[in-house]
Motif scaffolding. Structure first.
Motif, PDB file in Angstrom:
ATOM      1  N   GLU A   1      -6.001 -10.392  11.257  1.00  0.00           N
ATOM      2  CA  GLU A   1      -5.505  -9.020  11.215  1.00  0.00           C
ATOM      3  C   GLU A   1      -4.140  -8.896  11.879  1.00  0.00           C
ATOM      4  O   GLU A   1      -3.956  -9.265  13.046  1.00  0.00           O
ATOM      5  N   GLY A   2      -3.154  -8.388  11.139  1.00  0.00           N
ATOM      6  CA  GLY A   2      -1.827  -8.179  11.697  1.00  0.00           C
ATOM      7  C   GLY A   2      -0.990  -9.436  11.824  1.00  0.00           C
ATOM      8  O   GLY A   2       0.089  -9.415  12.425  1.00  0.00           O
TER       9      GLY A   2
ATOM     10  N   ILE B   1      -5.741   1.515  13.528  1.00  0.00           N
ATOM     11  CA  ILE B   1      -6.056   1.640  12.106  1.00  0.00           C
ATOM     12  C   ILE B   1      -7.385   2.346  11.893  1.00  0.00           C
ATOM     13  O   ILE B   1      -8.352   2.094  12.610  1.00  0.00           O
TER      14      ILE B   1
ATOM     15  N   PHE C   1       0.026  -5.437   8.565  1.00  0.00           N
ATOM     16  CA  PHE C   1      -1.255  -4.721   8.625  1.00  0.00           C
ATOM     17  C   PHE C   1      -1.688  -4.173   7.267  1.00  0.00           C
ATOM     18  O   PHE C   1      -2.693  -3.478   7.157  1.00  0.00           O
TER      19      PHE C   1
ATOM     20  N   ARG D   1       0.433  -6.029  17.489  1.00  0.00           N
ATOM     21  CA  ARG D   1      -1.012  -5.990  17.227  1.00  0.00           C
ATOM     22  C   ARG D   1      -1.740  -5.150  18.284  1.00  0.00           C
ATOM     23  O   ARG D   1      -2.806  -4.600  18.020  1.00  0.00           O
TER      24      ARG D   1
ATOM     25  N   SER E   1      -5.610  -2.813  16.228  1.00  0.00           N
ATOM     26  CA  SER E   1      -5.611  -3.766  15.117  1.00  0.00           C
ATOM     27  C   SER E   1      -6.174  -5.138  15.481  1.00  0.00           C
ATOM     28  O   SER E   1      -6.792  -5.796  14.641  1.00  0.00           O
TER      29      SER E   1
ATOM     30  N   ILE F   1      -2.610   4.305   9.456  1.00  0.00           N
ATOM     31  CA  ILE F   1      -2.031   3.428  10.475  1.00  0.00           C
ATOM     32  C   ILE F   1      -1.086   4.218  11.381  1.00  0.00           C
ATOM     33  O   ILE F   1      -0.341   5.084  10.916  1.00  0.00           O
TER      34      ILE F   1
END
Length: 233
Positions: free
Chosen positions: A49-50, A83, A152, A78, A41, A168
């Motif tokens: 992101e995250g 993903i 996420f 993370r 991620s 995920i």
């Protein structure tokens, strides 16, 4: 294996169409390995992101004042979450062709939500979740944090054009370190409903893709992109 999570929103209709736009080398890697790559991620281009929105972060900071491991857990997540991104759309997206393919080459895998769930069945090591991304204002809107996957499943409004559906997984309980990401087992014939060839590609490129797919023992329906249809006058 796909696992349902009541906290994660997903399109109810299993026939909802999803797309993955990619170059030929990544496509062949899927066919040859029988595995799908999932990116770690924190390796995505989006630095948010995250992470959490500002209102959520302020609340988490208060909780973490006397419980530092609480905040560290989200930071470490993370590195443990991977993903696979898909684009939800009934039709092809010109923008997605532009962003994810180069040099007028590349292709798009067309699938559905139902096919994604079923295709994940061969994977017995890692649990997979499927969720719809929410697009919010990170300065004003709140992201819940009562589920480890929530950070996420939110992105900034600037990315709304992606209309993203995510597969995920979290490898924390497997004591596994991820480098760039993770490859998981998938049923290729279930995953891929149809293949579309880049709208600007030459005829030789389409023939090449067809020959490669046939030699590898697959019989997907392969078409040239609808965006390059003949003009009717």
């Amino acid at each position: 294996m796909y696992v349902s999570n009541p906290n994660i929103r997903i399109p109810e209709n299993p026939d909802t169409i999803v797309w993955k736009y990619l170059d030929l080398s990544k496509f062949l890697d899927i066919l040859l390995s029988g595995k799908m790559f999932m990116s770690r991620s924190d390796k995505f281009e989006d630095q948010y992101e995250g992470t959490f929105s500002e209102p959520t972060y302020e609340e988490i900071k208060k909780i973490a004042e006397n419980n530092r491991p609480f905040l560290n857990n989200y930071k470490l997540n993370r590195e443990k979450v991977s993903i696979s991104s898909w684009h939800a759309n009934e039709y092809e997206s010109f923008a997605m062709w532009q962003i994810f393919t180069k040099n007028n080459e590349g292709l798009a895998i067309q699938s559905t939500i139902g096919r994604l769930k079923e295709a994940l069945e061969p994977e017995r090591t890692f649990e997979q979740y499927i969720g719809e991304v929410n697009y919010i204002d990170y300065k004003k809107e709140y992201i819940p944090f009562d589920d480890d996957f929530f950070p996420f499943l939110f992105k900034r409004k600037s990315f709304q054009y992606e209309r993203e559906i995510r597969i995920i997984t979290n490898v924390s309980k497997h004591n596994l370190s991820l480098n760039e990401g993770l490859k998981i087992n998938v049923d290729i014939n279930t995953l891929i409903e149809k293949i579309y060839i880049h709208p600007k590609s030459e005829n030789w490129y389409k023939k090449l893709v067809i020959e490669l797919v046939e030699k590898l023992g697959f019989d997907f329906e392969i078409e040239k992109s609808d965006l390059e249809s003949d003009i009717l006058i």
